[in-house]
Every structure is written in C-alpha cells, then in structure tokens.
Write an enzyme that holds these catalytic residues in place. Structure first.
Site, PDB file in Angstrom:
ATOM      1  N   VAL A 458       0.867  -1.180   0.000  1.00  0.00           N
ATOM      2  CA  VAL A 458       0.000   0.000   0.000  1.00  0.00           C
ATOM      3  C   VAL A 458       0.903   1.229   0.000  1.00  0.00           C
ATOM      4  O   VAL A 458       1.802   1.355   0.829  1.00  0.00           O
ATOM      5  CB  VAL A 458      -0.952   0.042   1.213  1.00  0.00           C
ATOM      6  CG1 VAL A 458      -1.758   1.334   1.198  1.00  0.00           C
ATOM      7  CG2 VAL A 458      -1.883  -1.163   1.217  1.00  0.00           C
ATOM      8  N   GLU A 459       0.643   2.119  -0.932  1.00  0.00           N
ATOM      9  CA  GLU A 459       1.401   3.364  -1.043  1.00  0.00           C
ATOM     10  C   GLU A 459       0.677   4.436  -0.236  1.00  0.00           C
ATOM     11  O   GLU A 459      -0.467   4.779  -0.521  1.00  0.00           O
ATOM     12  CB  GLU A 459       1.475   3.748  -2.527  1.00  0.00           C
ATOM     13  CG  GLU A 459       2.498   4.783  -2.880  1.00  0.00           C
ATOM     14  CD  GLU A 459       2.587   4.978  -4.390  1.00  0.00           C
ATOM     15  OE1 GLU A 459       3.643   5.407  -4.860  1.00  0.00           O
ATOM     16  OE2 GLU A 459       1.596   4.697  -5.107  1.00  0.00           O
ATOM     17  N   VAL A 460       1.331   4.940   0.800  1.00  0.00           N
ATOM     18  CA  VAL A 460       0.769   5.995   1.652  1.00  0.00           C
ATOM     19  C   VAL A 460       1.271   7.328   1.109  1.00  0.00           C
ATOM     20  O   VAL A 460       2.476   7.590   1.088  1.00  0.00           O
ATOM     21  CB  VAL A 460       1.203   5.816   3.121  1.00  0.00           C
ATOM     22  CG1 VAL A 460       0.629   6.931   3.986  1.00  0.00           C
ATOM     23  CG2 VAL A 460       0.765   4.445   3.644  1.00  0.00           C
TER      24      VAL A 460
END
Length: 707
Positions: A458-460
C-alpha cells in the site's frame, strides 16, 4: 541463548535466543549450541540429547546479518562450514540426538533436525517446516541439499529445495521429513521415551551404512535422469536466467549425491559460498528481508504519535478495488461499511468477498463459521448514515476528480472530526483532491494494488497539507490490515504508478518504433518481469490509460508534452476500439478457454522494422527506463531509496534478483549505467537522459541506494 539441562543421563538442549524476535542461528547462538552439543558428545554420563526450544518456534534459520554485505567467498564458506561440520559430528557421535520440534523449523533450524537421528513434531497447525533459502538467493548450507535427498529421495526433495516450500507437520510426516507427529503435550515425554528405548540402536544414519542407496533411485537411475532433465528445462522458465540459486541447488544435489556424504557436504559448502557473495543474493537479502522487514516494522513512521487501533472503516465504492479493500479489512477483524450508489451494487461488492471465502472453505483452508464471521463484518449500503463512528474512510470510486469530490463531501458530513479520509487514487494528486475536504490535515492517499487480497503493498501518499499524525495513523491502518506500507510525497502518479508506467509505456514505444511485439514480450519476461509490457497493458486496460493521458492533457494544457506511447494509445482506443482484455481484446486476442495470442493485425497497424534490435537492447530499454524514472523520483524527493526498491518489488513485480529499481543501478554500476543511458538517449530520445543526481553520484563514486 541455549539452556542445557541433564536429567537421568538425558540432556535437553533448548534454544532461547532472547535478543532476537525469534530463535535464529548467529555467532552467539551457534557458539552456545556448539558448546552444549560437545558437552553431550564428550560426557560419558550423558546417553543422548533432545534438541528443542523454549519459545513458540523451534529455530527459523540463520540471522542474515551474518551474510549481509559479505564479499569474501572464504568467509562465506566458514559461516556455513562451521555448522555443517558440527552437524556431521553430531550424527557421527555415536550418541542419539532427537529433535523435538515444538514450532516452525526453517532453513538452518530444519537442518539441525536433519542432523538428528530422529525427528518428532508437535501437532501444531502453525508450524512450518522447510528449507526456504532459495527465496533469498541462497541454498541450504549446513547439509540440507545432501541430507534431505538421502532421507526422502530426489523426487520429493528437489521441489522442497528448488521452490523453497514450507509445509505443515502433517505433510512433513507424509513426505518423511519428520518421523512422528504427537500432541503438543506429549512432545518431550515421547522424545525421552525414544531416546531410552530406540535411540541406542539408531545412532548410525542410513547414508553411513554400507550399500546405502537413495530412496527412489540414485542419481544415475533412469527416473532420476528424467527428473533432473525435466527440472532443468522448467528452471529457465521460472528463473529467467537471472536467479542463480535454483540451478546451484540442482547442481549441489546432483553432484553431491554422486559421492559420499562428506564429499557432498564440501560440494554444498562451495556452492553456498558462491551464492552468498553474488549480487543476486545480496540484493535479495537486503531488499526482501531487511528493507521489507523495516517497512513492516513501520521504521519510517513519524515519531511522537501514539499508535492507533482500528475498529470500523468505511469504503466508498464497491467495485473491484473497493470490494477488495473491504475484504482484507474484514479478514483483519474490522467492521466495514461498504457504500455504493445502490444497495444492489454494494451487495455485489460483498459478494466478491463471499466468493473468495467460499473458495477457501472448499479448499479446507477456512471453516464455514469463520467465513460467516468475516462476511458478517461487511455491511453493504447505499447511504452514508453508518459512518458516524468510523475511524477511517477509504474512497475507491472511479478515477474521476468530480466523482471523488462528490463522495468526499458526502462522507465528511457524517464522519467524526478525528477520522481519516483516504483516497485510493493511483494517479490524481492528493493535494488537489484534498481541496474539497473540510479537514485537509486528515486527508491522505492510500493506493492499493489489484487484486487487493493478493497484493501486499500500500502506497501511503502525503499531500501538501497532510499532517504527520495522519501519516503515522495511516501507516498503523496499513499494518492493521496486514499490508506493507511505503510513504511517498505527492505528485502526478506519485511513485509506483509513475515508475511502473514507464515499463508498459516503453513497450508501446517499442511497438511504435517497429519492434516485433513477440520480441517486446519475450524481452520483458526474460528480464525477469512477471509478464510482457503489452500483455500487462491489456490487463490494466488501454481505455483506462487513454483516459489518464487525456486527463493529464487537460490538467497541464499547453505545458503537456506528447509522449512516445501516445500515438499507440490513440490508435488502439480511438481508432481501433481495442480497449484491453476486459473488452475482448487489446494487443492480444483472448479465447473463451482463457488462452491468448498476440493480435495478428498489429503488424498491419504498426509496421515492423526490417532489421530488428537485439533481445538485450530491448531488455535494456524496458528495464533502464524504470530506474531512470525512479532516480528522478529520488531527486524530486518523492520517495526514499529503500521504499523505492520495496515498492518496485511488491508493487509491480520488479525482479528481486536486481534488488529493486534503485538497486538495479548499483548492481550494474552507476557510472556504467549513466554511460549506457546516454547512449540510449542519443538513439531513442531524452526520456533516457540520466537526471543530475545520477551523474553527480557517478562522479563521486557513490551508490544510488545511499540517496
């Protein structure tokens, strides 16, 4: 690190490596184990020994700090040789050793068990047994490639070694990797019983007896020849020739099983040393183990923010992405409100989770009760009324700024003031989307990857007004749903979509240049990518990427610069109506049985060069362009080097043997990489020009990983 106790002439050697999260083999634990084993072997009052653990796991392998950065093959030989020779002493000691396997025994931990004269495992559903060293570019270096084939035969051993399989105790008993499985409460008593009754008669291993033959046939037997020939043929397809460990394992088994065990152990030791110092193993150890481990530990989490626990989330949009997010959150124990325009659409999104869970039940991996409990945590609805106590809402609607603005306003009217609002956009800048929000400090990007239930990353994404507290809390959420977060700064397409896009875009540029599409696809897979760029473009959807292109044109106006892939997208979508796999065809035609072939008409619409480039040239274009764009992201401070490598491997399947898009540059050599990119730029355009940070680092002799 080791507890040694002696009772009635039986020694118990119990691992307890207190300064590590789990029992591992390192300088300290090996020295302690060696001292305890020698005490058993030399003390006449000791009749035999039980090797076990006082922690939930048995031993999960070597502490990879001992191999990190190693460059001297002699040192690598000494690391594995020390254990290998000790294990050989144990099995030849004349005293029985029994492994009481209370929990997972992996890598060097299972090699301890192999050296013992008997193996008893507790009936523990969480226990994993195996030799997974290949997954880090290594081979079992303390006897695994020699003892396992001699114990369970080549046919059973090779897949365990080459694939790095980890199996449960039941399967291990079936294969002969453990001798008994007993209830956990009876493990130690049964081990003592075996030592007292059977141990003395079983102190000579089968391979130390005259006339020993491998179970199922020796290496020279016709079945074994067929086995090795088939495995060798399959290996190229699985490794693309860039992962040396599987071939080294096969060589170690083949050569080692031609000779006696002592000679075989020396062969294994040399192969281990060769692999340990290889760039591939060092890349995989650094990124797959340490970098991903740091990401999972939230090493980059902003300090001073209390950890947040999550109870309830909202998901806006019940399409493929929203349904996937709802599924993983419910699996992690969270309550989920799944919202779509109609109740039927929301129910359909819940149905996606039901289909995944039903499959697990059918496979015996999940009980019906647990399935029902997970589904019970997902509430499908067409209203926002249930968001009043949500901890976070994730927007997963179409990549349309207007639609995203509408659902943001509607959700924020119901949300508590402390809740986070996250957008699952893959391309639209978070700062712009947050302008609609009444609480921009709480607005963050969470870019999931499809299919959500299988993709670990997951890219924050940090917008200009996103607070550091929000970043910390968003990372807590990603960890809560058992995903790996990387943190990136805002920008068009952020990091993963931006860099990954260069791979598929370069594939289209090659097609437009007249390169045979079969050559393009083969170059991608031969370079180690999961699929070729044209096939991947079909899966993503040409229509979607065409929309992104037109949206970017609209956003940038006169500042937009046409890209090499644009003519291909325009012709395929606007001219030919070839939109991708979901629309019955793009670069490929798709049959009803799931098979596919390149669309024969491609040659008509994209004429081919009379003289085709070499495979290596095409591979270089596809792979170098990704690292060039990643280095631009570093220069612009979109992402750090560690997260860039982690994101490339977990996000789009960049070859782990290269360590990631940043590590690829250092593997090639930064000066050489810059020089070759300059050559590519002269031939194919400015997109291959190395950014200044690469040139500066090359001039100073620095690595890009240190950026």
């Amino acid at each position: 690190m080791i507890d040694l106790s002696i009772d009635g002439g039986i020694a118990t050697i119990s691992f307890h490596v207190a300064d590590r999260p789990m029992n591992v083999l390192n300088d300290g634990s090996i020295a302690a184990f060696e001292a305890a084993a020698r005490k058993v072997m030399t003390d006449p009052a000791i009749k035999g020994a039980i090797i076990t653990s006082s922690r939930p796991e048995f031993v999960v392998g070597a502490d990879l700090e001992t191999l990190r950065g190693i460059t001297d093959p002699a040192k690598a030989m000494a690391v594995s040789g020390r254990l290998s020779y000790l294990f050989r002493e144990i099995e030849k000691s004349g005293k029985p050793f029994v492994a009481a396997i209370n929990g997972s025994a992996l890598g060097g931990g299972y090699e301890i068990c192999l050296a013992c004269h008997y193996r008893i495992a507790a009936d523990n559903p969480r226990t994993q047994i195996g030799l997974p060293e290949v997954t880090l570019g290594l081979l079992p270096g303390a006897g695994g490639t020699q003892r396992l084939p001699r114990m369970i035969g080549l046919k059973n051993a090779l897949p365990m070694l080459i694939d790095g399989r980890k199996i449960g105790v039941g399967k291990a008993k079936e294969l002969g990797m453990v001798d008994e499985v007993v209830p956990a409460g009876e493990l130690m008593s049964r081990a003592r019983q075996w030592l007292g009754v059977e141990g003395a008669a079983n102190v000579v291993k089968p391979w130390d007896k005259k006339g020993f033959r491998l179970p199922g046939g020796n290496v020279q037997s016709p079945p074994s020849w067929q086995l090795f020939m088939g495995a060798a043929a399959a290996l190229r397809g699985k490794t693309a020739g860039i992962y040396p460990a599987p071939a080294a394992i096969m060589e170690s088994v083949y050569d080692g099983c031609h000779v006696d065990i002592d000679a075989g152990l020396k062969i294994e030791n040399r192969q281990f040393a060769r692999l340990a110092v290889s760039p591939e193993a060092q890349n995989m150890i650094r990124t797959l183990f340490f970098a991903i481990g740091d990401a999972n530990k939230l090493v980059g989490r902003p300090a001073g923010v209390a950890a947040q626990t999550y109870r309830k989330i909202g998901v806006l949009g019940a399409g493929m992405m929203g349904a996937g997010i709802a599924h993983v959150a419910a699996e992690a124990g969270l309550e989920v409100v799944l919202i779509d325009q109609t109740k039927a659409a929301a129910e359909k999104g819940k149905g996606y989770s039901a289909s995944l869970l039903d499959k697990q039940v059918k496979q015996g991996r999940l009980s019906p009760d647990k399935r029902d409990a997970i589904l019970g945590r997902i509430t499908p609805t067409e209203t926002y009324d249930l968001l009043g106590d949500a901890d976070i809402v994730i927007e997963a609607v179409f990549e349309d700024r207007v639609v995203k603005e509408q659902v943001t306003r509607a959700a924020e009217k119901r949300l508590p003031a402390t809740a986070l609002f996250a957008s699952n956009t893959s391309t639209l800048p978070i700062t712009g989307l947050a302008e609609t929000s009444q609480r921009p400090a709480n607005f963050v990007g969470l870019h999931f990857f499809s299919p959500v239930d299988r993709m670990p990353l997951v890219e924050v994404i940090r917008g200009r007004k996103t607070s550091e507290e929000t970043i910390a809390r968003a990372m807590d959420f990603v960890k809560a749903i058992r995903k790996t977060p990387i943190v990136v700064n805002d920008g068009r397409a952020f990091y993963t979509s931006r860099v990954f896009g260069t791979y598929v875009y370069e594939g289209m540029a090659l097609l437009n240049d007249g390169v045979n599409p079969s050559l393009i696809e083969r170059a991608g897979t031969n370079a180690g990518m999961p699929v070729g760029p044209l096939a991947l473009m079909d899966e993503i959807s040409l229509e979607l990427m065409h929309k992104v292109m037109r949206q970017t044109e609209a956003d940038l106006g006169s500042a937009y610069r046409p890209q090499p892939q644009d003519p291909v997208l325009v012709k395929m979508v606007e001219g030919l109506g070839r939109l991708g796999r979901k629309s019955d065809g793009g670069f490929y035609d798709y049959a009803t049985d799931g098979s596919k072939r390149l669309w024969p008409e491609l040659a008509t619409h994209f004429p081919r060069l009379r003289e085709q480039p070499s495979l290596e040239e095409v591979k270089k274009r596809l792979m170098y362009i990704q690292s060039i764009e990643a280095s631009r992201c570093l220069e612009e401070k979109i992402v750090n080097a560690r997260d860039a490598d982690v994101g490339s491997i977990l996000g789009w399947g960049f070859p782990a043997a290269l360590g990631g898009v940043v590590s690829q540059v250092d593997t090639i050599g930064i000066a050489r990489f810059v020089a070759e990119c300059d050559q590519l730029a002269q031939l194919y355009g400015a997109r291959f020009m190395p950014p200044q940070n690469l040139r500066d680092r090359a001039a100073r002799g620095e690595t890009l990983r240190a950026a």
